[in-house]
Write an enzyme that holds these catalytic residues in place. Structure first.
Site, PDB file in Angstrom:
ATOM      1  N   ASP A 109      33.120  42.251  47.401  1.00  0.00           N
ATOM      2  CA  ASP A 109      32.322  43.309  47.162  1.00  0.00           C
ATOM      3  C   ASP A 109      32.503  44.503  48.493  1.00  0.00           C
ATOM      4  O   ASP A 109      32.384  45.715  48.247  1.00  0.00           O
ATOM      5  CB  ASP A 109      30.994  43.222  46.987  1.00  0.00           C
ATOM      6  N   ARG A 159      45.295  51.071  30.531  1.00  0.00           N
ATOM      7  CA  ARG A 159      45.500  52.529  30.192  1.00  0.00           C
ATOM      8  C   ARG A 159      46.703  52.306  28.993  1.00  0.00           C
ATOM      9  O   ARG A 159      46.999  53.454  28.296  1.00  0.00           O
ATOM     10  CB  ARG A 159      46.272  52.804  31.401  1.00  0.00           C
ATOM     11  N   ARG A 164      42.241  56.820  23.140  1.00  0.00           N
ATOM     12  CA  ARG A 164      40.814  56.324  23.344  1.00  0.00           C
ATOM     13  C   ARG A 164      40.434  56.465  24.691  1.00  0.00           C
ATOM     14  O   ARG A 164      41.190  56.849  25.749  1.00  0.00           O
ATOM     15  CB  ARG A 164      40.843  54.835  23.128  1.00  0.00           C
TER      16      ARG A 164
HETATM   17  O1  F6P Z   1      28.910  38.748  45.632  1.00  0.00           O
HETATM   18  C1  F6P Z   1      30.201  38.965  44.833  1.00  0.00           C
HETATM   19  C2  F6P Z   1      29.895  38.848  43.626  1.00  0.00           C
HETATM   20  O2  F6P Z   1      31.193  38.819  42.843  1.00  0.00           O
HETATM   21  C3  F6P Z   1      29.216  40.479  42.884  1.00  0.00           C
HETATM   22  O3  F6P Z   1      30.017  41.376  42.696  1.00  0.00           O
HETATM   23  C4  F6P Z   1      28.756  39.863  41.285  1.00  0.00           C
HETATM   24  O4  F6P Z   1      27.707  40.827  40.929  1.00  0.00           O
HETATM   25  C5  F6P Z   1      28.320  38.662  41.809  1.00  0.00           C
HETATM   26  O5  F6P Z   1      29.056  38.138  42.837  1.00  0.00           O
HETATM   27  C6  F6P Z   1      28.390  37.653  40.565  1.00  0.00           C
HETATM   28  O6  F6P Z   1      27.722  36.320  41.246  1.00  0.00           O
HETATM   29  P1  F6P Z   1      27.779  35.103  40.001  1.00  0.00           P
HETATM   30  O7  F6P Z   1      29.194  34.378  40.274  1.00  0.00           O
HETATM   31  O8  F6P Z   1      26.666  34.041  40.895  1.00  0.00           O
HETATM   32  O9  F6P Z   1      27.359  35.493  38.719  1.00  0.00           O
END
Ligand code: F6P
Length: 328
Positions: A132, A159, A167
């Site tokens: 993230d 794309r 679309r």
């Molecule tokens: O924090 C990293 C992340 O990949 C986020 O982007 C996402 O919302 C979350 O982890 C998903 O977590 P889990 O694998 O526990 O569903």
């Protein structure tokens, strides 16, 4: 280097990210280089509580620099949030003569490390690992660059089909609280619009932008949405909303999901992981604790863990302006 630390533990915690293995490798080998021992702690803090430990020498991390995921496994431990759980974890560290640990993870993992340090005075260093890129004190977290490349590659494919059928596609990418992946991959993949949690674009502006796209002669469009976007509708609701208000659009939705977290790390993530791993161990050996190692202006730098946890990583406003210009 300080003679107080003879054995360092290493763990991965929270959501995995490409580059974690490269960081584990760097930590293990830096320990070997400085003639100290290294212990792998499996399944994050849960493994620390359960004593799931294994001694790691330099040959135990052969051939992992190129692998996604984490050989140490990861977990989000509820038990570590309790004082009882942390006490069990501390007892295990002492039992195994571990003097300090390096935790590779995100904000939640650092918060755990910080609380642990406050309770037991145990030396902790954090390495930012999450796709993230939402951690203060580093321009890049481990896995972010790889995830961007994965997302761009997939949107390029979307794309092709979007343009063949004229679309509009809503592509949802990861980013619970942060729009870094959406914004950067969106620009890289030539998205017409990018919706991120940091900016409430509003539904009217979205419709307006789509109308302008049509009027300017675009026959297909890609809108990238961060999963934590604040527009108030998820990708499927947005599809319905746009189809109701603009029946001329044929809309499809793609949720990219966990594929963004997997795969072989990019060269950038491997090099970053190697630099951060070396710095993490050497920081402990210098007698310092409670820092996160990160990348600031291309240099490896230390940020107090408390600041890394409390600070907010900012979206680059200039990128929003660039996106607006190049998507005209
Ligand atoms: O924090 C990293 C992340 O990949 C986020 O982007 C996402 O919302 C979350 O982890 C998903 O977590 P889990 O694998 O526990 O569903």
């Amino acid at each position: 280097m300080s003679g107080n630390i003879k054995k360092i533990g290493v763990l991965t915690s929270g959501g995995d990210s490409p580059g974690m293995n490269a960081a584990i490798r760097a930590v293990v080998r830096t320990c070997a280089f400085h003639n100290i021992e290294c212990t792998g702690i499996y399944r994050g803090y849960q493994g620390m509580i359960e004593g799931d430990f294994k001694e790691m020498g330099p040959r135990s991390v052969n051939n992992i620099i190129n692998k996604g995921g984490t050989i140490l496994k990861s977990a989000r431990s509820k038990e570590f949030m309790t004082a009882e759980g942390r006490k069990k974890a501390h007892d295990n560290l002492i039992k195994h003569s571990i003097d300090a640990f390096v935790v590779i993870g995100g904000n939640g993992s650092f918060t755990g490390g910080l609380i642990f340090n406050k309770e037991f005075g145990f030396p902790v260093i954090g390495i930012p690992g999450t796709i993230d890129n939402d951690i203060y004190g580093t321009s890049h977290t481990l896995g972010y660059d790889t995830a961007l490349n994965t997302v761009v590659e997939v949107i390029d494919k979307i794309r092709d089909t979007a343009s063949s059928h004229n679309r509009l596609f809503f592509v949802e990418v990861m980013g619970r609280d942060a729009g870094h992946i959406a914004l950067n991959a969106g620009i890289g993949a030539g998205a017409e619009e990018i919706l991120i949690p940091e900016e409430d674009m509003g539904l009217d502006r979205l419709l307006d932008s789509l109308r302008k796209s049509k009027a300017s002669g675009k026959s297909s469009s890609i809108v990238v949405i961060a999963e934590g976007d604040k527009i108030g509708k998820n990708a499927f609701e947005l599809k319905d909303y746009v189809e109701e208000n603009m029946p001329e659009y044929d809309v499809r939705v793609s949720i990219l999901g966990h594929m963004q977290r997997g795969g072989s790390p990019s060269c950038f993530d491997r090099v970053l992981a190697s630099r951060l791993g070396v710095k993490a161990v050497e920081t402990l050996l210098e007698g310092k604790s409670n820092y996160m190692v990160g990348l600031i202006k291309d240099e490896i730098a230390l940020t107090p863990l408390e600041q890394a946890v409390k600070g907010k990583s900012q979206i680059d406003q200039e990128l929003i302006r660039v996106s607006d210009i190049v998507s005209i």
